[in-house]
Design a protein around this motif. Sequence first.
Motif, PDB file in Angstrom:
ATOM      1  N   PHE A  85       8.243  23.038 -89.500  1.00 28.52           N
ATOM      2  CA  PHE A  85       7.603  21.775 -89.160  1.00 28.52           C
ATOM      3  C   PHE A  85       8.410  20.641 -89.762  1.00 28.52           C
ATOM      4  O   PHE A  85       8.649  20.614 -90.962  1.00 28.52           O
ATOM      5  N   MET A  86       8.848  19.732 -88.892  1.00 27.24           N
ATOM      6  CA  MET A  86       9.644  18.598 -89.334  1.00 27.24           C
ATOM      7  C   MET A  86       8.717  17.396 -89.500  1.00 27.24           C
ATOM      8  O   MET A  86       8.074  16.956 -88.554  1.00 27.24           O
ATOM      9  N   ALA A  87       8.664  16.924 -90.747  1.00 27.70           N
ATOM     10  CA  ALA A  87       7.837  15.754 -91.065  1.00 27.70           C
ATOM     11  C   ALA A  87       8.729  14.529 -91.132  1.00 27.70           C
ATOM     12  O   ALA A  87       9.684  14.494 -91.911  1.00 27.70           O
ATOM     13  N   PHE A  88       8.422  13.567 -90.292  1.00 28.21           N
ATOM     14  CA  PHE A  88       9.126  12.285 -90.324  1.00 28.21           C
ATOM     15  C   PHE A  88       8.354  11.359 -91.252  1.00 28.21           C
ATOM     16  O   PHE A  88       7.156  11.153 -91.068  1.00 28.21           O
ATOM     17  N   LEU A  89       9.026  10.840 -92.255  1.00 23.80           N
ATOM     18  CA  LEU A  89       8.424   9.900 -93.193  1.00 23.80           C
ATOM     19  C   LEU A  89       8.725   8.502 -92.666  1.00 23.80           C
ATOM     20  O   LEU A  89       9.875   8.077 -92.633  1.00 23.80           O
ATOM     21  N   LYS A  90       7.686   7.815 -92.229  1.00 22.41           N
ATOM     22  CA  LYS A  90       7.863   6.530 -91.555  1.00 22.41           C
ATOM     23  C   LYS A  90       7.365   5.378 -92.422  1.00 22.41           C
ATOM     24  O   LYS A  90       6.397   5.519 -93.159  1.00 22.41           O
ATOM     25  N   GLU A 164       4.063   6.745 -93.855  1.00 22.42           N
ATOM     26  CA  GLU A 164       3.181   7.452 -92.924  1.00 22.42           C
ATOM     27  C   GLU A 164       3.902   8.717 -92.478  1.00 22.42           C
ATOM     28  O   GLU A 164       5.132   8.777 -92.491  1.00 22.42           O
ATOM     29  N   ILE A 165       3.128   9.700 -92.067  1.00 21.80           N
ATOM     30  CA  ILE A 165       3.683  10.999 -91.687  1.00 21.80           C
ATOM     31  C   ILE A 165       3.516  11.220 -90.184  1.00 21.80           C
ATOM     32  O   ILE A 165       2.472  10.929 -89.606  1.00 21.80           O
ATOM     33  N   GLU A 166       4.568  11.762 -89.585  1.00 22.85           N
ATOM     34  CA  GLU A 166       4.516  12.244 -88.201  1.00 22.85           C
ATOM     35  C   GLU A 166       5.183  13.608 -88.213  1.00 22.85           C
ATOM     36  O   GLU A 166       6.337  13.737 -88.615  1.00 22.85           O
ATOM     37  N   ILE A 167       4.444  14.656 -87.803  1.00 25.50           N
ATOM     38  CA  ILE A 167       4.960  16.028 -87.894  1.00 25.50           C
ATOM     39  C   ILE A 167       5.092  16.646 -86.507  1.00 25.50           C
ATOM     40  O   ILE A 167       4.208  16.492 -85.664  1.00 25.50           O
ATOM     41  N   HIS A 168       6.211  17.377 -86.330  1.00 24.46           N
ATOM     42  CA  HIS A 168       6.462  18.083 -85.070  1.00 24.46           C
ATOM     43  C   HIS A 168       6.910  19.506 -85.365  1.00 24.46           C
ATOM     44  O   HIS A 168       7.690  19.730 -86.297  1.00 24.46           O
ATOM     45  N   PRO A 169       6.439  20.488 -84.562  1.00 22.43           N
ATOM     46  CA  PRO A 169       6.968  21.850 -84.692  1.00 22.43           C
ATOM     47  C   PRO A 169       8.462  21.824 -84.347  1.00 22.43           C
ATOM     48  O   PRO A 169       8.886  21.084 -83.451  1.00 22.43           O
ATOM     49  N   TRP A 170       9.237  22.632 -85.046  1.00 28.21           N
ATOM     50  CA  TRP A 170      10.689  22.655 -84.845  1.00 28.21           C
ATOM     51  C   TRP A 170      11.169  24.094 -85.015  1.00 28.21           C
ATOM     52  O   TRP A 170      10.784  24.775 -85.955  1.00 28.21           O
TER      53      TRP A 170
END
Length: 179
Positions: A85-90, A164-170
């Motif tokens: 899971f790739m978490a984008f730290l925004k 803020e966090i945005e997570i995507h399966p990777w």
Amino acid sequence: MMKKIILPLLCVLLLGSCKNETKQGNQSVDEMGLKETDTIIVEVPAVPVKKSIKQIKEELTAKGFKTFDYVDEKTKDTILMQQYFMAFLKKSEIHMQNEEESERLQKLHLEHLSKMYELGYADISGPFGDDGDIRGITIYNVPTLKMADSLAKSDPMVEAERLEIEIHPWWAAKGYRLR
């Protein structure tokens, strides 16, 4: 099975012999029933045991990870893919902290990411080199989106609403490294 019983027993006997020798003073090695040439041989594999793709896949599946495999057309090797899971730290809209508070939160943020790596929950983290809205990423090596989300939200910068966090399966090939 016999080695598992004999080796610990020998260790206990040897330790007991050493204690008796110091208690009894100058008792010789021969009086204890041992020869100076007696040795204990412990077998240690020179090379770590390599697990098969099937074994790795079974272990991951038992822990709840999603996987699939495919055969590489060129090499004919079986490649095991694992879901991460790739978490984008925004960047968030909230920037109310003063410089001292920002430094404190940054220190706690880095400690959190280090802890995630040390515990095996995160495989890689890092900031982006520009000043865009996405400040960095963390790749979580956990079986579920819920777990990745929970770990990401426990970051002190996220808790303070600085990120803020945005997570995507990777998906990535298991065992491959960055180059």
